[in-house]
Design a protein around this motif. Structure first.
Motif, PDB file in Angstrom:
ATOM      1  N   LYS A  30     -44.336  36.746 -31.920  1.00 24.76           N
ATOM      2  CA  LYS A  30     -45.801  36.602 -31.894  1.00 24.76           C
ATOM      3  C   LYS A  30     -46.245  35.145 -31.836  1.00 24.76           C
ATOM      4  CE  LYS A  30     -47.158  40.987 -33.948  1.00 24.76           C
ATOM      5  NZ  LYS A  30     -48.068  41.650 -34.922  1.00 24.76           N
ATOM      6  N   GLN A  31     -45.266  34.256 -31.733  1.00 22.41           N
ATOM      7  CA  GLN A  31     -45.546  32.818 -31.623  1.00 22.41           C
ATOM      8  C   GLN A  31     -46.459  32.342 -32.758  1.00 22.41           C
ATOM      9  OE1 GLN A  31     -46.771  32.476 -27.364  1.00 22.41           O
ATOM     10  NE2 GLN A  31     -44.856  31.335 -27.153  1.00 22.41           N
ATOM     11  N   THR A  72     -46.284  27.323 -32.694  1.00 20.37           N
ATOM     12  CA  THR A  72     -46.238  26.799 -31.338  1.00 20.37           C
ATOM     13  C   THR A  72     -46.726  25.352 -31.350  1.00 20.37           C
ATOM     14  OG1 THR A  72     -48.465  27.649 -30.880  1.00 20.37           O
ATOM     15  CG2 THR A  72     -46.603  29.044 -30.236  1.00 20.37           C
ATOM     16  N   THR A  96     -37.554  28.278 -36.995  1.00 19.13           N
ATOM     17  CA  THR A  96     -38.525  29.215 -37.556  1.00 19.13           C
ATOM     18  C   THR A  96     -37.822  30.262 -38.415  1.00 19.13           C
ATOM     19  OG1 THR A  96     -38.427  30.725 -35.657  1.00 19.13           O
ATOM     20  CG2 THR A  96     -40.056  28.947 -35.572  1.00 19.13           C
ATOM     21  N   ASP A 110     -42.590  19.622 -28.914  1.00 22.74           N
ATOM     22  CA  ASP A 110     -41.942  20.883 -29.266  1.00 22.74           C
ATOM     23  C   ASP A 110     -41.511  20.817 -30.723  1.00 22.74           C
ATOM     24  OD1 ASP A 110     -39.495  19.399 -29.372  1.00 22.74           O
ATOM     25  OD2 ASP A 110     -39.184  19.744 -27.224  1.00 22.74           O
ATOM     26  N   ASP A 139     -35.263  32.027 -36.160  1.00 20.47           N
ATOM     27  CA  ASP A 139     -35.426  31.831 -34.717  1.00 20.47           C
ATOM     28  C   ASP A 139     -35.833  33.121 -34.004  1.00 20.47           C
ATOM     29  OD1 ASP A 139     -34.820  29.102 -34.825  1.00 20.47           O
ATOM     30  OD2 ASP A 139     -32.660  29.499 -34.745  1.00 20.47           O
ATOM     31  N   GLN A 148     -49.314  22.965 -29.254  1.00 21.46           N
ATOM     32  CA  GLN A 148     -50.416  22.992 -28.300  1.00 21.46           C
ATOM     33  C   GLN A 148     -51.194  21.679 -28.381  1.00 21.46           C
ATOM     34  OE1 GLN A 148     -52.879  26.434 -29.076  1.00 21.46           O
ATOM     35  NE2 GLN A 148     -51.152  27.859 -29.126  1.00 21.46           N
ATOM     36  N   SER A 191     -50.305  29.922 -36.589  1.00 18.91           N
ATOM     37  CA  SER A 191     -51.320  30.961 -36.356  1.00 18.91           C
ATOM     38  C   SER A 191     -51.730  31.669 -37.634  1.00 18.91           C
ATOM     39  CB  SER A 191     -50.804  31.993 -35.343  1.00 18.91           C
ATOM     40  OG  SER A 191     -49.866  32.882 -35.948  1.00 18.91           O
ATOM     41  N   ASP A 224     -39.477  34.677 -33.353  1.00 16.56           N
ATOM     42  CA  ASP A 224     -40.923  34.508 -33.517  1.00 16.56           C
ATOM     43  C   ASP A 224     -41.653  35.078 -32.300  1.00 16.56           C
ATOM     44  OD1 ASP A 224     -43.442  33.695 -34.283  1.00 16.56           O
ATOM     45  OD2 ASP A 224     -43.070  31.548 -34.034  1.00 16.56           O
TER      46      ASP A 224
END
Length: 274
Positions: free
Chosen positions: A64-65, A68, A52, A46, A60, A70, A77, A62
Motif C-alpha cells: 500500500k506504499q 514513499t 520497511t 529514495d 520489505d 515524493q 501515509s 509494503d
C-alpha cells in the motif's frame, strides 16, 4: 568599549531565550557535534539505508506504499501501522528530523490526535513489540505530546530510563521537570514539561503552551543521545530529558501510526570527542 559591550550583550541574548511559560532554553547547552562528519540518513530520492516493516506483512513488504518518497520528502501515509528502520545501529549522536503533518488519517485513529514517533536505540527482533516495532526508546510525535518519552520495552530492565519529574502528576501523566524527583520507568511514558493537563486524544488538539507548530507547518526535533542520556529539543526548546537510559545504542525507526506525515530531513551528527 561601548560597541564591544553591545555586541557581547547581543550575542548572549541570542543564545538564551526565555519562554513565556517560564522555561529557559539555551542551544549552547547542547553537546558539540562534528559538522564535517554529519551523516544524512535521507538522500531526498529514495529510502536507501532503510527498510520497511509493516504489521502483519513483515519486512520489505509494503504493497500500500505506506512509506514513499515524493518531491524530496518521505511521505508516511499512516494507512497501516509499521515503520522504516535504519540498516545501521547508532550511538552517541545528535539526530535531527524535520517533519510536518499531512491531512489524512486512518482507522483506528481517524478522529484521534495525529500520532507517530521516532524510536531510538532500537534492538532485537523486528515487530518485537505488538508485532509492529522493535523494542526501543521512543521520542513521541503526537499532537499536544511531541517530545514525550515512551519506553517501548519488554517489561525488563533492558529497556528503561530515568527522568526528573514534577512532584504531582499533571492530568494523568508524570511530567518532566528540571530538578524534580527522579523516576525510573521500564514501560509507559514521561510527558514533556508543558504538556496540557487537559490533553484529549482528538484530531487537531492544541495545548495552551504547545511548542509544536500547528498541523501543516514544519517542525524540527532534535534527539541528543550522549552516552546513557537523551535530551529532546523541539523547535529549539529543551522539552524533555532522560538519563540512565537502556540500551544506549541501536537502530532508528520512524513510525506510521494512523496519520499522514512528511519528513524532509533526517540527519545524524556524531558527538565530538570530549
Amino acid at each position: 568599549m561601548k560597541t564591544t559591550l553591545l555586541v557581547t550583550v547581543a550575542l548572549i541574548s541570542s543564545l538564551i531565550l526565555v519562554e513565556s511559560c517560564g522555561s529557559v532554553k539555551s542551544n549552547s547547552n547542547q553537546p558539540k557535534t562534528s559538522e564535517s562528519r554529519s551523516i544524512s540518513l535521507f538522500n531526498g530520492k529514495d529510502l536507501a539505508g532503510w527498510y520497511t516493516f509493516i504489521k502483519d506483512r513483515g519486512r520489505d513488504a509494503d504493497p500500500k506504499q505506506v512509506f514513499t518518497v515524493q518531491n524530496g520528502m518521505i511521505r508516511v501515509s499512516g494507512e497501516e501501522y509499521g515503520c522504516i528502520t535504519t540498516n545501521e545501529e547508532y550511538s552517541n549522536y545528535k539526530l535531527t528530523v524535520e517533519f510536518k503533518w499531512g491531512q489524512k488519517t486512518f482507522a483506528p485513529r481517524i478522529d484521534n490526535a495525529r500520532d507517530n514517533g521516532i524510536l531510538l536505540h532500537s534492538t532485537g527482533q523486528d515487530g518485537g513489540y505488538s508485532g509492529t516495532w522493535m523494542h526501543s526508546i521512543e521520542c513521541q510525535i503526537i499532537e499536544g505530546g511531541t517530545g514525550d518519552f515512551l519506553v517501548v520495552g519488554n517489561g525488563s530492565d533492558k529497556f528503561a530510563l530515568t527522568s526528573n519529574v514534577a512532584p504531582k502528576k499533571q492530568g494523568r501523566g508524570n511530567v518532566f521537570m528540571p530538578g524534580g524527583q527522579p523516576l525510573t520507568i521500564n514501560g509507559g511514558r514521561i510527558d514533556w514539561f508543558a504538556r496540557d493537563p487537559n490533553w484529549k486524544d482528538v484530531l487537531g488538539f492544541r495545548g495552551e503552551k504547545d511548542v509544536e507548530k500547528e498541523a501543516g507547518k514544519w517542525n524540527k526535533i532534535e534527539c541528543v543521545a550522549e552516552g546513557d542520556k537523551i535530551d529532546i529539543y523541539l523547535n529549539g526548546v529543551l522539552v524533555n530529558q532522560a538519563y540512565r537510559v537502556k540500551p544506549t545504542r541501536g537502530r532508528i525507526q520512524i513510525q506510521s501510526e494512523g496519520a499522514e506525515m512528511f519528513v524532509r530531513k533526517v540527519e545524524i551528527q556524531p558527538l565530538a570527542a570530549h
